[in-house]
Design a protein around this motif. Structure first.
Motif, PDB file in Angstrom:
ATOM      1  N   ASN A  27      45.825  35.296  48.221  1.00  0.00           N
ATOM      2  CA  ASN A  27      46.305  36.421  47.808  1.00  0.00           C
ATOM      3  C   ASN A  27      47.148  36.314  46.427  1.00  0.00           C
ATOM      4  N   SER A  28      47.179  35.132  46.169  1.00  0.00           N
ATOM      5  CA  SER A  28      47.906  34.932  44.698  1.00  0.00           C
ATOM      6  C   SER A  28      47.311  35.599  43.434  1.00  0.00           C
ATOM      7  N   LEU A  29      47.998  36.057  42.536  1.00  0.00           N
ATOM      8  CA  LEU A  29      47.319  36.695  41.281  1.00  0.00           C
ATOM      9  C   LEU A  29      46.979  35.439  40.373  1.00  0.00           C
TER      10      LEU A  29
ATOM     11  N   LYS B  10      38.726  37.732  43.741  1.00  0.00           N
ATOM     12  CA  LYS B  10      38.591  39.032  43.751  1.00  0.00           C
ATOM     13  C   LYS B  10      38.812  39.661  42.598  1.00  0.00           C
ATOM     14  N   ILE B  11      37.768  40.425  41.932  1.00  0.00           N
ATOM     15  CA  ILE B  11      37.754  41.162  40.669  1.00  0.00           C
ATOM     16  C   ILE B  11      38.164  42.713  41.086  1.00  0.00           C
ATOM     17  N   SER B  12      39.116  43.069  40.783  1.00  0.00           N
ATOM     18  CA  SER B  12      39.360  44.603  41.021  1.00  0.00           C
ATOM     19  C   SER B  12      39.883  45.261  40.102  1.00  0.00           C
TER      20      SER B  12
ATOM     21  N   ASP C  39      40.470  43.876  34.007  1.00  0.00           N
ATOM     22  CA  ASP C  39      40.566  43.948  35.555  1.00  0.00           C
ATOM     23  C   ASP C  39      41.814  42.976  36.097  1.00  0.00           C
ATOM     24  N   THR C  40      42.031  43.038  37.306  1.00  0.00           N
ATOM     25  CA  THR C  40      42.717  42.183  37.826  1.00  0.00           C
ATOM     26  C   THR C  40      42.118  41.068  38.619  1.00  0.00           C
ATOM     27  N   ALA C  41      42.332  39.845  38.685  1.00  0.00           N
ATOM     28  CA  ALA C  41      41.890  38.854  39.453  1.00  0.00           C
ATOM     29  C   ALA C  41      42.829  38.216  40.432  1.00  0.00           C
ATOM     30  N   SER C  42      42.492  37.926  41.703  1.00  0.00           N
ATOM     31  CA  SER C  42      43.393  37.470  42.631  1.00  0.00           C
ATOM     32  C   SER C  42      42.580  36.609  43.639  1.00  0.00           C
ATOM     33  N   ALA C  43      43.137  35.535  44.284  1.00  0.00           N
ATOM     34  CA  ALA C  43      42.441  34.558  45.075  1.00  0.00           C
ATOM     35  C   ALA C  43      42.433  35.294  46.463  1.00  0.00           C
ATOM     36  N   ALA C  44      41.052  35.247  46.963  1.00  0.00           N
ATOM     37  CA  ALA C  44      40.620  36.140  48.292  1.00  0.00           C
ATOM     38  C   ALA C  44      40.906  35.070  49.134  1.00  0.00           C
ATOM     39  N   GLU C  45      41.087  33.658  49.139  1.00  0.00           N
ATOM     40  CA  GLU C  45      41.386  32.620  49.798  1.00  0.00           C
ATOM     41  C   GLU C  45      41.919  31.584  49.095  1.00  0.00           C
TER      42      GLU C  45
ATOM     43  N   GLN D  53      26.471  32.104  51.476  1.00  0.00           N
ATOM     44  CA  GLN D  53      27.807  32.141  51.906  1.00  0.00           C
ATOM     45  C   GLN D  53      28.505  33.373  51.429  1.00  0.00           C
ATOM     46  N   LEU D  54      29.085  34.177  52.174  1.00  0.00           N
ATOM     47  CA  LEU D  54      29.649  35.475  51.504  1.00  0.00           C
ATOM     48  C   LEU D  54      30.826  34.931  50.603  1.00  0.00           C
ATOM     49  N   ASN D  55      30.941  35.422  49.338  1.00  0.00           N
ATOM     50  CA  ASN D  55      32.037  35.213  48.708  1.00  0.00           C
ATOM     51  C   ASN D  55      33.355  36.117  49.108  1.00  0.00           C
ATOM     52  N   GLY D  56      34.182  35.549  49.735  1.00  0.00           N
ATOM     53  CA  GLY D  56      35.329  36.057  49.999  1.00  0.00           C
ATOM     54  C   GLY D  56      35.358  36.689  51.535  1.00  0.00           C
TER      55      GLY D  56
END
Length: 216
Positions: free
Chosen positions: A35-37, A57-59, A92-98, A168-171
């Motif tokens: 969850n870190s940015l 995660k790119i959002s 965009d915003t990028a954050s760690a999904a894990e 493997q699912l990404n995230g």
């Protein structure tokens, strides 16, 4: 030879050893907890990122304040290519999904290597084109009425990217569902339906595609 960060980089791996040596001289390893940015929309762009472990995660935030998941980026994939081609701010915003390990190539240093090596520039452009193709596929999926068909198209694309019998699912499933424009429970139900039909075999985030889906 011990694995190098550049070995799994789609931009760097095909370059000559002298170019790879220059890249290895400036590459930086960074670890991010869940969850870190990594960077925020409208921030100044700083360079290219390669995912080594985990997922990103790119959002984007819509005018109404809603988060729109554009892409899930997994091991062996890059993001931030636009910064190397003159993009001043992050779109965009990028954050760690894990928990995620990244290799970071600073913009200024990498642009210096690019200026001296035209073949590397071509690889960056090709990577950016792949990124746009992936984004177009996400948009195409969202316009597919059937939730099960959306999920199937996503799995097919994932297998094409990963080139492995078990993908493997990404995230997290929650984030993948949002990317496909689905509720998490609808995404899980579609996976279960595909498994019931004998098309896939699931083991948590690992999925084996057993056969091709016929066009109805």
């Amino acid at each position: 030879m011990k694995n190098r960060p550049t070995d799994n980089c789609p931009i760097c791996a095909t370059q000559e050893e002298k170019v790879i040596g220059k890249i290895l001289g400036v590459i930086q390893k960074r670890n991010y907890p869940k969850n870190s940015l990594i960077f925020k929309q409208e921030e100044e762009s700083h360079g290219l990122f390669l995912v080594s472990k985990g997922s990103i995660k790119i959002s984007k935030i819509s005018p109404a304040g809603k988060e729109i998941v554009l892409q899930m980026v997994g091991p062996g994939q890059t993001f931030g290519e636009g910064s190397l081609l003159g993009q001043a701010k992050q779109p965009d915003t990028a954050s760690a999904a894990e928990a995620t390990e990244l290799f970071y190539l600073p913009k200024r240093e990498f642009q210096g290597i690019l200026a001296e090596n035209p073949s590397l520039y071509q690889s960056v452009v090709e990577s950016l084109i792949r990124w746009m193709d992936n984004l177009n596929s996400v948009i195409e999926n969202i316009n597919t009425p059937s939730a099960k068909d959306r999920v199937w198209l996503y799995l097919e694309r994932l297998q094409e990217q990963q080139q492995k019998p078990i993908i493997q699912l990404n995230g997290k499933k929650h984030d993948v569902a949002l990317m496909l424009g689905l509720r998490p429970e609808t995404f899980s139900r579609a996976l279960s339906d595909l498994e019931s039909e004998g098309l896939i075999n699931m083991n948590h985030k690992q999925i084996q595609i057993l056969q091709k889906k016929s066009n109805d």
